[in-house]
Scaffold this active site. Structure first.
Site, PDB file in Angstrom:
ATOM      1  N   HIS A 133      -0.042   4.603   7.358  1.00 43.06           N
ATOM      2  CA  HIS A 133       0.419   5.280   6.144  1.00 43.06           C
ATOM      3  C   HIS A 133       0.686   6.759   6.330  1.00 43.06           C
ATOM      4  O   HIS A 133      -0.109   7.458   6.973  1.00 43.06           O
ATOM      5  CB  HIS A 133      -0.639   5.118   5.045  1.00 43.06           C
TER       6      HIS A 133
ATOM      7  N   SER B 259       0.796  -1.235   0.000  1.00 45.53           N
ATOM      8  CA  SER B 259       0.000   0.000   0.000  1.00 45.53           C
ATOM      9  C   SER B 259       0.829   1.286   0.000  1.00 45.53           C
ATOM     10  O   SER B 259       0.292   2.356  -0.250  1.00 45.53           O
ATOM     11  CB  SER B 259      -0.933   0.025   1.215  1.00 45.53           C
TER      12      SER B 259
ATOM     13  N   ASP C  33      -3.094   7.597   8.433  1.00 44.47           N
ATOM     14  CA  ASP C  33      -3.842   6.632   9.244  1.00 44.47           C
ATOM     15  C   ASP C  33      -2.843   5.779  10.028  1.00 44.47           C
ATOM     16  O   ASP C  33      -1.664   6.131  10.122  1.00 44.47           O
ATOM     17  CB  ASP C  33      -4.799   5.799   8.373  1.00 44.47           C
TER      18      ASP C  33
END
Ligand SMILES: *[C@@H]1O[C@H](CO)[C@@H](O)[C@H](O)[C@H]1NC(C)=O
Ligand SMILES: *[C@@H]1O[C@H](CO)[C@@H](O)[C@H](O)[C@H]1NC(C)=O
Ligand SMILES: *[C@@H]1O[C@H](CO)[C@@H](O)[C@H](O)[C@H]1NC(C)=O
Length: 354
Positions: free
Chosen positions: A334, A58, A331
Site C-alpha cells: 500500500h 484495501s 507497507d
C-alpha cells in the site's frame, strides 16, 4: 490490495503459513456475513449532501476490516494519529476523492450503526477481490448486495442516489490469488483477466442500475513495483512481466468502460493508477529524498512477519522509516499517505470535469 499476510510468509516455511492461514480464516469467518434483513437504521434519511459509495479492496477501505493490522499500530500514525482501519500511515484514496467532492469520507459499512451515513457508505473491504480470495472478506458482488439491501430500506431518497458518486477499486487481489495462492500458470492469465473484467463490468452495471450515474473506477497499479514483489531484488527494480500484464488488463478495462458508457448512458471514468504510480515513483526517485522509493516505510523483520507484527512480549517485529512523509509505499502493498497524495494530484477526480 492486502495480501501482506501470507505473502510475506510465502517465501519460506510452510508451517507458519498454514498456522497463520487457519488463524486468519478463523478470525475472518466472524464478521459481516449476515447482512441487514431488518432495517436497523430507523426512519432517518440523509438528504442534502452529495454521497459517495465505495466498493473494492484495501486501497479504498477506511475501516471495514475489523481485527486486521490496519487497526493496529503503526497504521494511522500520520492520520488520524492512531490506527483507523486504513491500510496506510494516513489517508487513502477514498479520503482524497471525498475531499474533492467536498464531503467527509463516507462511513465504513462495518461501523454503520454508530456512524453518520449522510456522506454515503464505504463497503470496500481489505483483501477482497472481484472473485473470492482466501482472506474471505466480502467480494465486490457481496458488497453491492449490501448496498442494494440498504437502498431497498429507503434510507436514501431516489434523488440522493441520482446525484451520488461511486468509487470502485479492484487493485489486483484477484491476480495475487490466481498467481500466488492458487499457483496457476501465468500463461493462462489473459483468459483469467478477461473473465475478471467481464465480472467487474457486470458489477459496474449493477451499481449503475441501482441509480448511481457517476462511477469512478481505478485502473490497475503497476503490481510489479509493489514491495511484496520487489523484496527479493532488495527493491532494486519492478517486475516488468507483471507490469506488462497490468498494461493488458488496463487496455481491456478501458475498452470495456467505453462500451458500457456507450450502451448504458452511465458516466464511468477511470483513474490511471498505472501511469500515475510510475510517474510519481520516478519523480520521487529523482529528488533523492529517500534512498530507494521502491522500499516501503514499514518493513517486517523477516518474511514470517508483516508490518505491525509484535511477538509474545509485544516487541515490534518491523522497522519504520524516519520520515513516512517522504515515502511512496507504506507497507508491502500500500502507498503511504504521501504516495496517495501525489498519485491523487496526478489523476485528480475526472468526475469533477464532467
Ligand atoms: C447494527 O444494529 C443491528 C440492530 O440494532 C444489529 O442487528 C446489527 O448486528 C448491528 N450491526 C453491527 C455491525 O453492529
Ligand atoms: C462472491 O461471494 C459469494 C459468497 O461466497 C459467492 O457465492 C459468489 O460466487 C462470489 N461472486 C463471485 C463473482 O465470485
Ligand atoms: C516476475 O514475476 C513473474 C510472475 O510471478 C515471475 O515468474 C518472474 O520470475 C519475475 N521476474 C523477475 C525478473 O523477477
Amino acid at each position: 490490495m492486502y495480501y501482506t499476510y501470507y505473502f510475506s510468509s510465502m517465501a519460506k516455511q510452510i508451517p507458519p503459513i498454514i498456522t497463520f492461514l487457519s488463524l486468519l480464516i478463523l478470525l475472518f469467518m466472524i464478521p459481516i456475513t449476515t447482512g441487514t434483513k431488518k432495517s436497523s437504521y430507523g426512519v432517518r434519511s440523509y438528504h442534502n449532501s452529495l454521497k459517495l459509495f465505495v466498493f473494492g479492496d484495501s486501497y479504498v477501505d477506511t475501516g471495514n476490516f475489523l481485527n486486521s493490522p490496519s487497526y493496529k499500530p503503526p497504521y494511522g500514525i500520520t492520520f488520524p494519529h492512531q490506527p483507523s482501519g486504513r491500510f496506510s500511515d494516513g489517508r487513502v484514496l477514498t479520503d482524497y476523492i471525498a475531499w474533492s467532492l467536498n464531503i467527509k469520507s463516507p462511513a465504513p459499512y462495518s461501523l454503520r450503526n454508530s456512524s453518520e451515513l449522510q456522506y454515503g457508505i464505504n463497503f470496500a473491504y481489505g483483501g477482497t477481490g472481484v472473485f473470492n480470495t482466501f482472506l474471505k472478506g466480502p467480494n465486490m458482488s457481496i458488497q453491492i448486495d449490501k448496498f442494494e439491501e440498504l437502498i431497498k430500506q429507503n434510507i436514501y431518497s431516489k434523488s440522493d442516489i441520482d446525484s451520488s458518486v461511486a468509487l470502485v477499486s479492484s487493485a489486483g487481489n484477484d491476480y495475487f490469488q490466481y498467481l500466488f495462492i492458487d499457483g496457476r500458470n501465468i500463461k493462462d492469465i489473459l483468459d483469467f483477466g478477461a473473465s475478471l473484467i467481464n465480472q467487474l463490468s457486470l458489477n459496474l452495471k449493477r451499481i449503475h442500475s441501482v441509480g448511481i450515474k457517476k462511477i469512478t473506477v481505478g485502473l490497475l497499479q503497476p503490481i510489479g513495483c509493489l514491495p511484496v514483489i520487489t523484496t527479493p531484488s532488495s527493491f532494486a527494480k519492478c517486475n516488468e512481466t507483471l507490469n506488462m500484464l497490468v498494461t493488458k488488463h488496463n487496455e481491456l478495462l478501458l475498452k470495456t468502460v467505453q462500451d458500457l458508457n456507450k450502451e448504458s448512458g452511465s458516466v464511468i471514468v477511470t483513474l490511471d493508477f498505472y501511469k500515475s504510480f510510475l510517474s510519481v515513483i520516478e519523480t520521487m526517485q529523482k529528488k533523492h529524498d529517500v534512498a530507494n522509493v521502491l522500499q516501503p516505510c514499514c518493513v517486517p523483520e523477516s518474511s514470517i512477519y508483516q508490518c505491525g507484527s509484535v511477538d509474545e512480549r509485544g516487541e515490534k517485529k518491523y522497522s519504520l522509516c524516519d520520515k513516512p512523509e517522504l515515502s511512496f509505499f507504506w507497507d508491502d502493498f500500500h502507498p503511504s499517505q504521501n504516495g496517495w497524495d501525489a498519485v491523487y494530484k496526478m489523476v485528480q477526480n475526472p468526475l469533477l470535469q464532467i
